[in-house]
Structure formats: structure tokens, C-alpha cells
Design a protein around this motif. Structure first.
Motif, PDB file in Angstrom:
ATOM      1  N   HIS A 166       0.926  -1.450  -0.443  1.00  0.00           N
ATOM      2  CA  HIS A 166      -0.417  -0.553  -0.365  1.00  0.00           C
ATOM      3  C   HIS A 166       0.306   1.390  -0.384  1.00  0.00           C
ATOM      4  CE1 HIS A 166      -3.629  -2.400   1.546  1.00  0.00           C
ATOM      5  NE2 HIS A 166      -2.906  -3.259   1.704  1.00  0.00           N
ATOM      6  N   LYS A 312       1.330  13.529   0.862  1.00  0.00           N
ATOM      7  CA  LYS A 312      -0.250  14.276   0.586  1.00  0.00           C
ATOM      8  C   LYS A 312       0.080  15.425   0.139  1.00  0.00           C
ATOM      9  CE  LYS A 312      -2.538  10.425   1.746  1.00  0.00           C
ATOM     10  NZ  LYS A 312      -3.124   9.545   1.040  1.00  0.00           N
ATOM     11  N   GLU A 387       0.229   8.933  -4.690  1.00  0.00           N
ATOM     12  CA  GLU A 387      -0.232   8.038  -4.153  1.00  0.00           C
ATOM     13  C   GLU A 387      -1.120   6.698  -4.960  1.00  0.00           C
ATOM     14  OE1 GLU A 387      -2.770   7.879  -1.674  1.00  0.00           O
ATOM     15  OE2 GLU A 387      -2.452   9.933  -1.444  1.00  0.00           O
TER      16      GLU A 387
HETATM   17  N1  LIG Z   1      -7.630  12.260  10.157  1.00  0.00           N
HETATM   18  C1  LIG Z   1      -8.726  11.715  10.069  1.00  0.00           C
HETATM   19  N2  LIG Z   1      -9.630  11.465  10.808  1.00  0.00           N
HETATM   20  C2  LIG Z   1     -10.490   9.821   9.735  1.00  0.00           C
HETATM   21  N3  LIG Z   1     -10.240   9.796   8.904  1.00  0.00           N
HETATM   22  C3  LIG Z   1      -9.683   9.918   8.227  1.00  0.00           C
HETATM   23  C4  LIG Z   1      -8.087  10.798   8.896  1.00  0.00           C
HETATM   24  N4  LIG Z   1      -6.571  10.397   8.118  1.00  0.00           N
HETATM   25  C5  LIG Z   1      -7.084   9.809   6.870  1.00  0.00           C
HETATM   26  N5  LIG Z   1      -8.905   9.125   7.478  1.00  0.00           N
HETATM   27  C6  LIG Z   1      -9.469   7.821   7.003  1.00  0.00           C
HETATM   28  O1  LIG Z   1      -8.590   7.141   5.876  1.00  0.00           O
HETATM   29  C7  LIG Z   1      -8.075   7.184   5.054  1.00  0.00           C
HETATM   30  C8  LIG Z   1      -7.361   7.295   4.043  1.00  0.00           C
HETATM   31  O2  LIG Z   1      -6.627   7.135   3.185  1.00  0.00           O
HETATM   32  P1  LIG Z   1      -5.671   7.051   2.027  1.00  0.00           P
HETATM   33  O3  LIG Z   1      -6.292   6.819   0.367  1.00  0.00           O
HETATM   34  O4  LIG Z   1      -5.867   8.477   1.725  1.00  0.00           O
HETATM   35  O5  LIG Z   1      -5.248   6.259   2.810  1.00  0.00           O
HETATM   36  P2  LIG Z   1      -3.354   6.770   3.521  1.00  0.00           P
HETATM   37  O6  LIG Z   1      -2.063   6.977   2.504  1.00  0.00           O
HETATM   38  O7  LIG Z   1      -3.258   6.242   4.492  1.00  0.00           O
HETATM   39  O8  LIG Z   1      -2.947   4.577   2.979  1.00  0.00           O
HETATM   40  C9  LIG Z   1      -1.803   4.115   1.550  1.00  0.00           C
HETATM   41  O9  LIG Z   1      -2.882   2.527   1.340  1.00  0.00           O
HETATM   42  C10 LIG Z   1      -4.178   2.940   0.769  1.00  0.00           C
HETATM   43  C11 LIG Z   1      -5.155   2.058   0.764  1.00  0.00           C
HETATM   44  O10 LIG Z   1      -4.875   0.576   0.086  1.00  0.00           O
HETATM   45  C12 LIG Z   1      -4.396   3.643  -0.254  1.00  0.00           C
HETATM   46  O11 LIG Z   1      -5.269   4.028  -0.945  1.00  0.00           O
HETATM   47  C13 LIG Z   1      -3.519   4.938  -0.576  1.00  0.00           C
HETATM   48  O12 LIG Z   1      -2.996   4.987  -2.122  1.00  0.00           O
HETATM   49  C14 LIG Z   1      -2.143   5.016   0.460  1.00  0.00           C
HETATM   50  O13 LIG Z   1      -1.162   5.983   0.631  1.00  0.00           O
HETATM   51  C15 LIG Z   1     -10.190   7.339   4.538  1.00  0.00           C
HETATM   52  O14 LIG Z   1     -11.368   6.517   4.621  1.00  0.00           O
HETATM   53  C16 LIG Z   1      -9.990   8.816   5.351  1.00  0.00           C
HETATM   54  O15 LIG Z   1     -11.478   9.047   4.887  1.00  0.00           O
END
Ligand SMILES: Nc1ncnc2c1ncn2[C@@H]1O[C@H](COP(=O)(O)OP(=O)(O)O[C@H]2O[C@H](CO)[C@@H](O)[C@H](O)[C@H]2O)[C@@H](O)[C@H]1O
Length: 490
Positions: A166, A312, A387
Motif C-alpha cells: 500500500h 499527501k 498516491e
Molecule cells: N484524520 C483522519 N480522521 C478520520 N479519517 C481519516 C483521517 N485521515 C485519513 N482518514 C481516513 O483514512 C483513509 C485514508 O485513505 P488513503 O487512501 O488516503 O490512505 P493512506 O494514504 O493512509 O494509505 C495507503 O493505502 C491506501 C489503501 O491501499 C491507498 O489508497 C493509499 O494510496 C496509500 O497511501 C480514508 O478512509 C480516510 O477517510
């Protein structure tokens, strides 16, 4: 098929980001398809115990070999919104999972090497023999290594591993103490370039590299990111390893669990709605403004939800706040930073903008509030540097919130620019895309979105509906993972 997921997160009980969503959502989809799925997780002190039903001790006295001795563990079992989960709790002074947070300790490599070993030991002694072990990210990269090098000789020779990456940035590095601790030993063998030795640091072993080398199948979470990781810099040094193992590497676009993320049934939003009932989305917007003390005016709300991390594009997130309030929009941010400098920066901004009637910055993790923000906002920005897939733009679309994204990774495969996309007919376009990492690029996309909202509200609504029509459920990716499992099954 009998599938066991071994992971460091599973939403909503353990969620730091998207990994948790995927482990839960994929598991549910696999069960719907008639498979038996179990999930093995660490038993963190800080997880959301209120999301576990029927937690009870499932295995007493699990002794996990560790260095020259063994650590005693208890294994608990319970249901997380219908998914059967096993939680491993080591009873040792290391307090591996009693740290008040999931990640960020200086011994994270040992903590998760231990978890990986404990998960395998649990499978072994409880006589569980899944067809497929599905591991995720660096934390469980050593599972296929230990399965192949140790556990297959103890009766686990028919288990096959699918390894999903991921995030290539976090790979898990360690020295030879991890080899000694896990019983792999044989330094010179594992420090071979073809096995665990990091591609750039000859003194380190690399967990994620081990996961790639030893698994039967490896994937990342979108086809485009698979290409970027293989051929570009997004593999963070693992490109050559992917090249060597390209025949078992691909990208499978994530899905989103529409039982969790669906404005028609979402229990965290006050007004349910769907594509034909968008007037209720406006009521959620009002509720969001009331909750966050934003002034009730005729302006679009732009949201950011996600970890505040270099990945991000935090500089663009920061710029978007000011661009929005200077161009007739309101801005809502929900994010948490683990890096101190970024946390301090956003705390400072929060204090500075505290009394601004058009901005709310919420620092921390808040699952319930995230649902209301998706429902109550008009647009969501995802200006990432890289991403792998990205879930927030996909969830946003389901909630009728138009995505404004940078064209990288999985964002390319899910968001199609309303004005410029060449590959999709106008009625299939669903958001705004920019490519450069500078502020004019972001501004050009935000400007187009805000103008459409003000000047052509009917067309903006059309764009909302075109996004809502897309199906990013687990149905399609579920079928793809099933194909992978069938392909590698013994
Ligand atoms: N402060 C907060 N409070 C509440 N909810 C929050 C939050 N911050 C984030 N979230 C939630 O966490 C999730 C984040 O999803 P992302 O795709 O941005 O994943 P992330 O980058 O962590 O993971 C990695 O893994 C995922 C899954 O494979 C990939 O999509 C991504 O590209 C990769 O970077 C969403 O459900 C969002 O609503």
C-alpha cells in the motif's frame, strides 16, 4: 477457499489510514463470495474496543520463539462488524503493542517482526492451514520469508502468500538482530542481494523486499502505481527487485466498502441521500457548518481528509486553504500528522485561523466526523506527491463531493478531468485533475471547480451525479484477488 489476512490494521477497530479500510473491505467481499476469511491483528492498547463484538480468549499459552527463548502470548478472538478477527497479545515486558499508538516507536521493526512470527506460530499450533495467507505492507513482509524458510518444514508447506503493498515509502529496515530474534539466523544467507539485503544499504535487511522476493504473488493498489513503482521513483529503491520479480507483480485498484461508505445508509450523517435526492446533501452541509461553527453563507465547502504527510502534498494542502478563502469558498480539514514539524505547522495555522468564519482545521483522527465531512462538502482535494490508490477521492465521489486531484498513481485511474480528459466522453468525467506540484497548477484546477459551482450550478450538479454513478465497490477488485488466489493456490 480459506483465506487468512495478516495485517497491522483493520477498520474500524484499528485504523491509521487506508490500509485499515482495505483489509476490512476486501475481507467482507471475499466472504460474500463464499470464502472463509479470518484476520490476524496485533492487540493494541489504543484500538477501538467498542467496535469488537464478543471478545474472548481463543488460545491460551501461545509460546512464540524469540531470540534464544520464547514469549508467551494470549490470542483473543472477536467479531469486527461481522469479520472474525484474532488479536495477538504478547505478555512480555517489551510491551510491543501497549504504546498508546499503532506506529512510531523506535523498535517498530522488532514489534512487527514479532507480530509476523507470532501470527505464523498461531496458525501452526492452532492447526489452521489456510489456502492463502494475504499480507500487507512492510509490517508483515517477513511472513512469507519465515513461512518459506521455517514454517513449511513444520507442516505448512501448502500455504501460499499474496503480498499487497500500500505504500512503498515505508519498507521496514533492520540489522541482524531481527534475524536472530526471529530464528532466521544465517546472516550471510539473508544478506544476499537476492534475498533480504536492502538494495542500497548493504548493512540493512529490508522487510518489504523480503515480502516481494518470497511471496507467491505481489501487488500494489492500482495498475498505474504498479507501473510507477516498477519504472519510476515511486518504488523507493525497490524498482530493480520488482523488475526481477515482474512476472508475479501487478496493480489491482482498491475498492471501497459501500456498506460503510454510502450516503443512503451512513449512520454518522443526519440526512441520507442518493443521486436522485441531492437536496438532502445540502442539509448535511448545513449540519457540517453548524458542527464546525462555520458561517452559513452561499459558498462551496472544500475539504481535505487524510494523513498530513509529505506524501499527501502538504504544501499544496496548506496553499489550498488560503486559495479557497480568498476565492469565495470555505475550507474544512481533517488530518493528523505524525511528523513533529508538520504537526507544529498545522497547529500554528489552526491557532491563526481559529476565528475565521470560513475555515475549520480539525487535527487528529475522527472517523465519525470524516463521514459528515464527505457528506457535507462540495469538493475534496487530493494534491498528493504520490498516491498508490487513494480512497478519499473515491469515497468523495460516492458522497457527491467532486474530487480535485493531482494526476498520479491511483488518482489517474479514478478521476477524469471535466474539461480536458481525452479518454472519457464528457458524461463520464467526474472531477478536476492537475499535474505539476506547484501552486499555479493546483490553483488552476480549484479555480475551474469554484467557477463552475458559482456560475453553472446545474452543470456542477451534473458533475456530482457523474461521479456518483461510478462503481468503485469491491466487486471488481474482489474478482481480481480471487483470480490471483486461484492462480497461486497449491
Ligand atoms: N484524520 C483522519 N480522521 C478520520 N479519517 C481519516 C483521517 N485521515 C485519513 N482518514 C481516513 O483514512 C483513509 C485514508 O485513505 P488513503 O487512501 O488516503 O490512505 P493512506 O494514504 O493512509 O494509505 C495507503 O493505502 C491506501 C489503501 O491501499 C491507498 O489508497 C493509499 O494510496 C496509500 O497511501 C480514508 O478512509 C480516510 O477517510
Amino acid at each position: 477457499m480459506y483465506i487468512v489476512q495478516i495485517a497491522s490494521e483493520c477498520a474500524p477497530v484499528i485504523k491509521a489510514g487506508g490500509l485499515g479500510d482495505v483489509v476490512y473491505g476486501l475481507s467482507r467481499e471475499l466472504e460474500v463470495r463464499g470464502n472463509c476469511v479470518e484476520i490476524i491483528l496485533p492487540m493494541y492498547d489504543c484500538m477501538r474496543y467498542d467496535h469488537i463484538w464478543g471478545l474472548h480468549e481463543a488460545y491460551l499459552d501461545l509460546w512464540v520463539p524469540w531470540y534464544d527463548g520464547a514469549i508467551n502470548c494470549s490470542v483473543y478472538c472477536g467479531w469486527v462488524h461481522g469479520r472474525l478477527c484474532f488479536f495477538i497479545q504478547p505478555n512480555s515486558q517489551d510491551n510491543f503493542f501497549n504504546r498508546g499508538n499503532y506506529y512510531g516507536s523506535s523498535d517498530d521493526n522488532l514489534r512487527f517482526a514479532f507480530f509476523s512470527k507470532a501470527a505464523l506460530e498461531f496458525l501452526l499450533v492452532s492447526n489452521k492451514r489456510p489456502d492463502i495467507i494475504h499480507c500487507h505492507d512492510w509490517q508483515t513482509g517477513l511472513v512469507p520469508v519465515m513461512l518459506y524458510e521455517i514454517y513449511q518444514y513444520h507442516g505448512m508447506s501448502n500455504q501460499r502468500v499474496c503480498y499487497t503493498i500500500h505504500n512503498f515509502k515505508h519498507q521496514g529496515f533492520a540489522g541482524n538482530e531481527v534475524l536472530r530474534a526471529t530464528g532466521l539466523n544465517q546472516e550471510s544467507y539473508y544478506y544476499d542481494y537476492d534475498r533480504l539485503r536492502d538494495n542500497f544499504n548493504p548493512f540493512a535487511i529490508n522487510f518489504m523486499k523480503g515480502g516481494i522476493v518470497y511471496s507467491n504473488y505481489v501487488n500494489t493498489v492500482s495498475p498505474h502505481h504498479a507501473w510507477e513503482a516498477h519504472y519510476g521513483e515511486e518504488g523507493y529503491g525497490l524498482g530493480h527487485t520488482l523488475e526481477l520479480h515482474q512476472s508475479k507483480f501487478s496493480g489491482i485498484l482498491n475498492g471501497v466498502d459501500y456498506d460503510v461508505w454510502n450516503p443512503e445508509i451512513d449512520k454518522y450523517i443526519p440526512h441520507h441521500y442518493n443521486i436522485d435526492q441531492l437536496e438532502n446533501k445540502a442539509k448535511n452541509k448545513k449540519a457540517l457548518r453548524e458542527k464546525l461553527l462555520l458561517q452559513d453563507v452561499d459558498k462551496p465547502i472544500i475539504a481535505y481528509i487524510g494523513r498530513l504527510d509529505q506524501q499527501k502534498g502538504v504544501h499544496l494542502v496548506h496553499h489550498a486553504i488560503y486559495y479557497a478563502i480568498h476565492h469565495g469558498a470555505q475550507f474544512v480539514l481533517l488530518g493528523s500528522a505524525t511528523e513533529k514539524a508538520i504537526n507544529d505547522w498545522f497547529c500554528h495555522e489552526k491557532a491563526f485561523l481559529n476565528d475565521h468564519p470560513d475555515v475549520h482545521l480539525e487535527l487528529g483522527f475522527n472517523e465519525e466526523l470524516a463521514h459528515l465531512i464527505y457528506a457535507g462538502s462540495d469538493m475534496i482535494i487530493v494534491p498528493s506527491n504520490y498516491e498508490p490508490c487513494g480512497l478519499t477521492q473515491i469515497i468523495g465521489m460516492k458522497y457527491g463531493t467532486v474530487p480535485i486531484v493531482r494526476g498520479v498513481g491511483g488518482l489517474v485511474s479514478t478521476v477524469f478531468d471535466r474539461d480536458y480528459d481525452q479518454n472519457h466522453a464528457p458524461e463520464k468525467r467526474n472531477g478536476y485533475v492537475f499535474y505539476q506540484t506547484d501552486t499555479p497548477a493546483l490553483e488552476s484546477a480549484m479555480e475551474r471547480a469554484i467557477s463552475l459551482w458559482y456560475q453553472y450550478p446545474k452543470e456542477f450538479e451534473q458533475l456530482i451525479q457523474q461521479g456518483m454513478e461510478y462503481d468503485f465497490s469491491w466487486n471488481n477488485p474482489g474478482a481480481q484477488y480471487m483470480n490471483v488466489y486461484e492462480f497461486i493456490k497449491a
